[in-house]
Motif scaffolding. Sequence first.
Motif, PDB file in Angstrom:
ATOM      1  N   PRO A  38       0.782  -0.992  -0.613  1.00 37.11           N
ATOM      2  CA  PRO A  38      -0.065  -0.025   0.501  1.00 37.11           C
ATOM      3  C   PRO A  38       0.704   1.520  -0.237  1.00 37.11           C
ATOM      4  CG  PRO A  38      -0.838  -1.576   1.466  1.00 37.11           C
ATOM      5  CD  PRO A  38       0.467  -2.129   1.172  1.00 37.11           C
ATOM      6  N   GLU A  39       0.376   2.333  -0.578  1.00 39.07           N
ATOM      7  CA  GLU A  39       0.829   3.519  -0.490  1.00 39.07           C
ATOM      8  C   GLU A  39       1.555   4.212   0.333  1.00 39.07           C
ATOM      9  OE1 GLU A  39       0.681   6.560  -4.197  1.00 39.07           O
ATOM     10  OE2 GLU A  39      -0.386   7.565  -2.237  1.00 39.07           O
ATOM     11  N   PRO A  40       2.963   4.900   0.530  1.00 39.79           N
ATOM     12  CA  PRO A  40       2.901   5.132   2.229  1.00 39.79           C
ATOM     13  C   PRO A  40       1.701   6.395   2.748  1.00 39.79           C
ATOM     14  CG  PRO A  40       4.867   5.042   1.107  1.00 39.79           C
ATOM     15  CD  PRO A  40       3.728   4.622   0.145  1.00 39.79           C
ATOM     16  N   ARG A  41       1.823   6.990   3.595  1.00 40.57           N
ATOM     17  CA  ARG A  41       0.617   7.553   3.968  1.00 40.57           C
ATOM     18  C   ARG A  41       1.127   8.324   4.899  1.00 40.57           C
ATOM     19  NH1 ARG A  41      -4.677   7.227   4.374  1.00 40.57           N
ATOM     20  NH2 ARG A  41      -5.765   8.609   4.973  1.00 40.57           N
ATOM     21  N   ILE A  42       0.999  10.310   4.321  1.00 43.60           N
ATOM     22  CA  ILE A  42       1.065  11.124   4.801  1.00 43.60           C
ATOM     23  C   ILE A  42       0.907  12.222   5.672  1.00 43.60           C
ATOM     24  CG2 ILE A  42       3.028  12.891   4.847  1.00 43.60           C
ATOM     25  CD1 ILE A  42       4.391  12.375   2.529  1.00 43.60           C
ATOM     26  N   GLU A  43       1.025  12.139   7.072  1.00 46.42           N
ATOM     27  CA  GLU A  43      -0.378  13.453   8.175  1.00 46.42           C
ATOM     28  C   GLU A  43       0.082  14.247   8.480  1.00 46.42           C
ATOM     29  OE1 GLU A  43      -2.248  10.311  10.053  1.00 46.42           O
ATOM     30  OE2 GLU A  43      -2.334   9.335   9.182  1.00 46.42           O
ATOM     31  N   GLU A  44      -0.150  15.415   8.471  1.00 48.18           N
ATOM     32  CA  GLU A  44       0.428  16.475   9.017  1.00 48.18           C
ATOM     33  C   GLU A  44      -0.709  17.206   9.971  1.00 48.18           C
ATOM     34  OE1 GLU A  44       2.473  20.142   7.537  1.00 48.18           O
ATOM     35  OE2 GLU A  44       0.931  19.728   5.757  1.00 48.18           O
ATOM     36  N   ASN A  45      -0.586  16.906  11.506  1.00 49.64           N
ATOM     37  CA  ASN A  45      -1.746  17.676  11.844  1.00 49.64           C
ATOM     38  C   ASN A  45      -1.416  18.645  12.817  1.00 49.64           C
ATOM     39  OD1 ASN A  45      -2.926  14.564  11.231  1.00 49.64           O
ATOM     40  ND2 ASN A  45      -1.931  13.737  13.718  1.00 49.64           N
ATOM     41  N   PHE A  46      -2.193  19.010  12.759  1.00 49.79           N
ATOM     42  CA  PHE A  46      -2.051  20.723  12.981  1.00 49.79           C
ATOM     43  C   PHE A  46      -2.527  20.540  14.570  1.00 49.79           C
ATOM     44  CE2 PHE A  46      -1.805  22.013   9.561  1.00 49.79           C
ATOM     45  CZ  PHE A  46      -0.581  22.512   8.739  1.00 49.79           C
ATOM     46  N   GLY A  47      -2.293  21.760  15.564  1.00 46.24           N
ATOM     47  CA  GLY A  47      -2.972  21.900  17.463  1.00 46.24           C
ATOM     48  C   GLY A  47      -1.995  22.254  17.871  1.00 46.24           C
ATOM     49  N   GLU A  48      -2.909  21.868  19.226  1.00 44.81           N
ATOM     50  CA  GLU A  48      -1.272  21.771  20.895  1.00 44.81           C
ATOM     51  C   GLU A  48      -0.492  21.120  20.240  1.00 44.81           C
ATOM     52  OE1 GLU A  48      -1.266  23.762  24.125  1.00 44.81           O
ATOM     53  OE2 GLU A  48      -3.402  23.772  22.806  1.00 44.81           O
ATOM     54  N   ALA A  49      -0.139  20.326  19.374  1.00 48.56           N
ATOM     55  CA  ALA A  49       1.098  19.731  19.148  1.00 48.56           C
ATOM     56  C   ALA A  49       1.491  19.127  17.028  1.00 48.56           C
ATOM     57  CB  ALA A  49       1.499  18.269  19.665  1.00 48.56           C
ATOM     58  N   ASP A  50       2.222  20.210  16.681  1.00 45.99           N
ATOM     59  CA  ASP A  50       2.142  19.694  15.415  1.00 45.99           C
ATOM     60  C   ASP A  50       2.961  18.736  15.066  1.00 45.99           C
ATOM     61  OD1 ASP A  50       0.185  22.026  15.049  1.00 45.99           O
ATOM     62  OD2 ASP A  50       2.348  23.489  14.035  1.00 45.99           O
ATOM     63  N   ARG A  51       2.223  17.694  14.158  1.00 47.79           N
ATOM     64  CA  ARG A  51       2.979  16.475  14.201  1.00 47.79           C
ATOM     65  C   ARG A  51       2.598  15.834  12.328  1.00 47.79           C
ATOM     66  NH1 ARG A  51       5.548  14.261  18.722  1.00 47.79           N
ATOM     67  NH2 ARG A  51       5.273  12.413  17.965  1.00 47.79           N
ATOM     68  N   THR A  52       4.210  15.373  12.397  1.00 47.09           N
ATOM     69  CA  THR A  52       3.960  14.871  11.002  1.00 47.09           C
ATOM     70  C   THR A  52       4.134  13.468  11.215  1.00 47.09           C
ATOM     71  OG1 THR A  52       5.613  16.948   9.970  1.00 47.09           O
ATOM     72  CG2 THR A  52       5.752  14.756   8.463  1.00 47.09           C
ATOM     73  N   ILE A  53       3.416  12.815   9.735  1.00 50.77           N
ATOM     74  CA  ILE A  53       3.339  11.088  10.778  1.00 50.77           C
ATOM     75  C   ILE A  53       3.286  11.108   8.805  1.00 50.77           C
ATOM     76  CG2 ILE A  53       2.087   9.779  11.189  1.00 50.77           C
ATOM     77  CD1 ILE A  53       0.599  11.014  12.851  1.00 50.77           C
ATOM     78  N   LEU A  54       4.315   9.141   9.325  1.00 46.46           N
ATOM     79  CA  LEU A  54       4.313   8.684   7.901  1.00 46.46           C
ATOM     80  C   LEU A  54       4.055   7.525   8.245  1.00 46.46           C
ATOM     81  CD1 LEU A  54       5.433   8.476   4.659  1.00 46.46           C
ATOM     82  CD2 LEU A  54       7.872   8.037   5.613  1.00 46.46           C
TER      83      LEU A  54
END
Length: 518
Positions: free
Chosen positions: A390-406
């Motif tokens: 499956p294609e890798p998934r990149i997520e960018e979460n904003f908020g109290e704690a900005d996070r980048t998730i691969l």
Amino acid sequence: METFDIVKLASYRENNRIEAKAAKGGLPRSMWETYSAFANTYGGVILLGVKEREDGTFETVGLTPVEAEHLRQDFWNTVSNRSKVSAVLPIESEVEVLEADGGMVVAIHVPRAPREERPVYINGDLFAGTYRRRGEGDYRCTRQEISAMLRDQGFETMDSKVLDDLTVADFNMDTVRAYRNRFRTVRQGSSWTGLDDERFLRAIGAAAVSREDGRLHPTFGGLLMFGNDYDIVRECPQFFLDYQETLDPAIRWTDRVHSGDGMWSGNLFDFFFRVNRKLAESLKTPFKLDGIFRVDDTPMHKAVREALANCLFNADYHGVRGVVVRRTPDKLVFENPGDIRTGIEQMRLGGVSDPRNGLVMKMFSLIDVGERAGTGVPDVFATWANAGLPEPRIEENFGEADRTILTLMLEADAKPDNNEQISDDYEQINSSNEQISDNNEQLNGLNEQITERQRVILHFVEKSPSATYDDMARAVGVSSATVRRDAEILIGCGLLKRVGSRKAGHWEVRGEKNHDIR
């Protein structure tokens, strides 16, 4: 004058990239909150002269040409006033007056602001006037979010700061020796191998001469790379590195490595090599020989190394929750504090390298770890595609704690167990990229004859009613965003219908004989 397709308009919903404002009495105040929110998140389109019905669809409110032109002029006058808005982002062609059935529409395309101009704020108030977009609404940013954006503004990377209160004697010398051994192996013949430790550390960027006292001190990147956890935390209180392995659901962690436990240095260099060995165990290694020697370093091993290195290069170590790497039987997950400086789309495409920690990247690249040309993440995607995963998934979460998730799935039939809202938002981001870049073409697309690709999509979903956009994309060989656009056109033509929810529903192909899709 462009024509705005009211049929297409009716199919739109407010989301994290589209906002409708009636604006019958002039520019609404809330529009500027949305302007700030779009600029600080993913960008988006503000539609003036449009209102949202109770069912969430849009309709025009009947602006006259004079009213629409007045709104356009008011927008430019206001956005150019620095006491009202901190940055002018759109160009002339991105503010359009469009003709629609029932009235005129003003479409304002707000791009994501370059990091040098973020945060974009309104009313001259940085802390009360900075917004971001979440779902269909705008929210006021916290001081922590604003501070993170301000840290990213500088031309120098975060790790270039010289730490005058430390000396190179504060480095973990076992780590320095291990690094030098790897450097000597990779860079045979380099003049740097004969330098003493202080000169060597200065050459690679781990130390620099201070302007304050003229003496050699660690850089922040050098401290991250070669320091001890207790010194790193003193400089950066939120610093934390955590590897979590859960291979048995009955056990919380089957293995764990984290900084601050007093068992090892807690720096980036040692974390990388400890964790990389553990991640390598999760990959299937085919039997392959190079002469008489077995080769165990497959493209997937290299891709996982790249993913781990990319996580460390781009982390905001002043952010909260630290770096977290998780291994389960079916996936690898890499999380780092901080958003993506180039944006998800550019990160996926590659070609632009803008790490938060440029010195850390340089030091790793000198021992052949990490890709400095901005192609690391695209290489990961290509490797996973070649492996049929499956294609890798990149997520960018904003908020109290900005996070980048691969997330890298390790099984061909595995499905990421992400929160449904995150999944919806990510699909909206992908689909909106093409909507924004060629909006007018899409708005007029419903009345065109369906394409051969759209016929293939209809055949595919007729046989596989539960297919996702990703399934369709793989079947026809295009992006999920393109497939989503095709599906919207087919729905508008009455050829395709979605029954039930996005997660649990299915597709129905309708009227295929009348439209000759066979």
